[in-house]
Design an enzyme around this catalytic site. Structure first.
Site, PDB file in Angstrom:
ATOM      1  N   GLY A 177       5.446  11.021   4.280  1.00 35.63           N
ATOM      2  CA  GLY A 177       4.556  10.062   3.618  1.00 35.63           C
ATOM      3  C   GLY A 177       3.275   9.853   4.380  1.00 35.63           C
ATOM      4  O   GLY A 177       2.958  10.612   5.303  1.00 35.63           O
ATOM      5  N   ASN A 178       2.523   8.834   4.003  1.00 34.20           N
ATOM      6  CA  ASN A 178       1.278   8.506   4.705  1.00 34.20           C
ATOM      7  C   ASN A 178       1.148   6.991   4.776  1.00 34.20           C
ATOM      8  O   ASN A 178       1.961   6.266   4.198  1.00 34.20           O
ATOM      9  CB  ASN A 178       0.087   9.164   4.021  1.00 34.20           C
ATOM     10  CG  ASN A 178      -0.076   8.700   2.599  1.00 34.20           C
ATOM     11  OD1 ASN A 178      -0.395   7.546   2.342  1.00 34.20           O
ATOM     12  ND2 ASN A 178       0.194   9.589   1.642  1.00 34.20           N
ATOM     13  N   ARG A 179       0.134   6.514   5.482  1.00 33.06           N
ATOM     14  CA  ARG A 179       0.044   5.091   5.784  1.00 33.06           C
ATOM     15  C   ARG A 179      -0.801   4.301   4.778  1.00 33.06           C
ATOM     16  O   ARG A 179      -1.147   3.155   5.035  1.00 33.06           O
ATOM     17  CB  ARG A 179      -0.502   4.891   7.202  1.00 33.06           C
ATOM     18  CG  ARG A 179       0.498   5.353   8.259  1.00 33.06           C
ATOM     19  CD  ARG A 179      -0.054   5.191   9.665  1.00 33.06           C
ATOM     20  NE  ARG A 179      -0.755   3.943   9.822  1.00 33.06           N
ATOM     21  CZ  ARG A 179      -2.019   3.816  10.237  1.00 33.06           C
ATOM     22  NH1 ARG A 179      -2.726   4.878  10.543  1.00 33.06           N
ATOM     23  NH2 ARG A 179      -2.569   2.640  10.347  1.00 33.06           N
ATOM     24  N   SER A 180      -1.092   4.882   3.643  1.00 35.68           N
ATOM     25  CA  SER A 180      -1.883   4.126   2.664  1.00 35.68           C
ATOM     26  C   SER A 180      -1.085   2.907   2.174  1.00 35.68           C
ATOM     27  O   SER A 180       0.072   3.037   1.778  1.00 35.68           O
ATOM     28  CB  SER A 180      -2.230   5.029   1.479  1.00 35.68           C
ATOM     29  OG  SER A 180      -2.887   4.270   0.503  1.00 35.68           O
ATOM     30  N   ALA A 217      -3.485   7.987  -1.883  1.00 39.10           N
ATOM     31  CA  ALA A 217      -3.443   9.067  -0.895  1.00 39.10           C
ATOM     32  C   ALA A 217      -2.286   9.984  -1.305  1.00 39.10           C
ATOM     33  O   ALA A 217      -1.116   9.586  -1.232  1.00 39.10           O
ATOM     34  CB  ALA A 217      -3.218   8.493   0.496  1.00 39.10           C
TER      35      ALA A 217
END
Ligand code: C5P
Length: 403
Positions: free
Chosen positions: A212-215, A279
């Site tokens: 995943g990502n930190r958005s 994102a």
């Protein structure tokens, strides 16, 4: 929407009063001047020092204090917005009758500002015929009633009557303020259908893990709230948001990039404007294991094979209907402003969207932050807007492009 307004937060005597602190905080962070008018009962649930520290102003409760400055009407006259949260059944009844036996009642009667109330009480009290009639009366008079939600109440019981979350109340209040600012007229985006993706995709590896990502989704949600306040009909394609989605938008959940592509493609068919603020993972695991990956089977290193995800934004831009506006985002870690701009220009050309919102992200900037700093490029790579401030004010600047 401009910040720096005078907001009165009325707090009445219910246990949800402790959550009102977050409402006060949200307005202060926006740059508003916030004045808390609490009933004596409210101060049994939340302390005056807390409210004074957070609001940065004295907290008023007593009708007979500040008589020389005619405080019982002065607070209401100066308000641009009044939010009562929590609003107990008792306060709602008093408001419906127009009673002025305390400072909050006087403040509200002396004000022409939009009034937003967030009821909080037990289900039986909310369902009581007297409360229903009082709420209907207030609605008829133009009072905005937010919630209540359904869920766990103070005791062991659950049901309708739970105060809406502070973020939702603030968003509804700002929408009411925007309508009042327009003199009750339809917003500049009335009749427009806007599809916004927000958050960050999660690409599954196995039943319990993902890449995943930190958005956080905060910028996309701010865009949705601002667009609704300006009269648009909004579809929010929400990918793992860390903040609550607004209640007055059509929310469609998407977990992975594949889900997001499906949801966006479907919603885009009806859209005047598409904003890809999410994102999206550029790659996903080539294989999604049916069972949890085990250390014993993989040893000291684990090599994952990833495959490219489709570029959803480029696909939507290529397939856009005549007149449809497509806006993309580019979050980059390049610290040099000139090189960042160069990257943005290349991306704007590659994606084929009408506008590209360029912002710097890093360990602390961008994603989780309450603030943002952006430059918006058109398809030729020219800077058409530079905006910085709260994510709501950046959202307003981006939407200005549409009107
Ligand atoms: O190429 P990059 O990921 O920097 O592009 C960012 C923009 O493209 C964002 O608007 C994002 O929502 C979108 N995007 C997409 N599909 C991908 C990757 C990014 O639509 N696979």
């Amino acid at each position: 929407m401009s910040s720096g307004r005078t907001v009165v937060v009325g707090i009445t005597g219910g246990i949800a009063a402790y959550k009102a602190v977050n409402i006060v905080r949200a307005f202060v962070l926006r740059g508003d001047s916030v004045h808390v008018v609490a009933t004596p009962a409210a101060l049994r649930f939340v302390g005056r020092p807390t409210l004074e520290a957070i609001s940065r102003n004295p907290v008023h409760t007593d009708l007979y204090e500040g008589v020389a400055e005619v405080r019982h009407v002065a607070i209401g006259q100066s308000a641009d917005l009044i939010v009562v949260a929590p609003a107990t059944a008792n306060t709602i009844a008093k408001l419906a009758c127009g009673l002025a036996d305390d400072l909050l009642g006087n403040t509200i009667l002396a004000s022409t500002a939009p009034l937003v109330i967030a009821p909080a009480m037990h289900t039986e009290m909310w369902n009581n015929a007297a409360t229903r009639a009082n709420v209907a009366t207030l609605r008829e008079r133009g009072v905005v009633v937010v919630g209540p939600g359904t869920g766990r109440l103070t005791g062991a019981d659950s049901g309708a009557g739970r105060m809406e979350e502070p973020d939702t109340i603030v968003a509804a209040a700002l929408a009411a303020l925007a309508v009042a600012d327009r003199g009750g007229a339809a917003g500049d985006l009335a009749g427009k259908r806007i599809v916004i993706s927000a958050g960050g995709t999660r690409e599954p590896l196995d039943p319990v893990r993902f890449l995943g990502n930190r958005s956080s989704g905060k910028q996309g949600v701010a865009l949705a709230e601002a667009a609704v306040a300006r009269g648009a009909e909004v579809v929010l394609v929400a990918a793992n948001l860390e903040v609550p989605a607004p209640t007055n938008v059509d929310v469609r959940l998407a977990g992975s990039a594949a889900d997001l592509e499906r949801a966006m493609t479907e919603a885009a068919a009806e859209a005047d404007v598409i904003i890809m603020a999410a994102a999206v993972a550029d790659y996903r695991p080539a294989e999604v294991r049916a069972d949890k990956i085990k250390k014993d089977d993989t040893g000291d290193t684990l090599v994952l094979t990833l495959v490219r995800n489709p570029d959803i934004l480029a696909g939507l831009a290529a397939a856009r209907k005549p007149g449809q506006v497509v806006i993309g985002f580019a979050a980059e870690t390049e610290a040099d402003p000139e090189l960042l701009l160069q990257l943005g220009r290349e991306k704007a050309a590659r994606k084929g969207c009408d506008y590209l919102v360029l912002n710097m992200v890093g360990w602390t900037e961008g994603f989780a932050s309450e603030r943002n700093e952006v430059r918006v490029l058109n398809r030729h790579g020219d800077i058409v807007i530079e905006a910085s401030g709260s994510k709501m004010s950046v959202a307003e600047s981006i939407l200005d492009l549409l009107s």
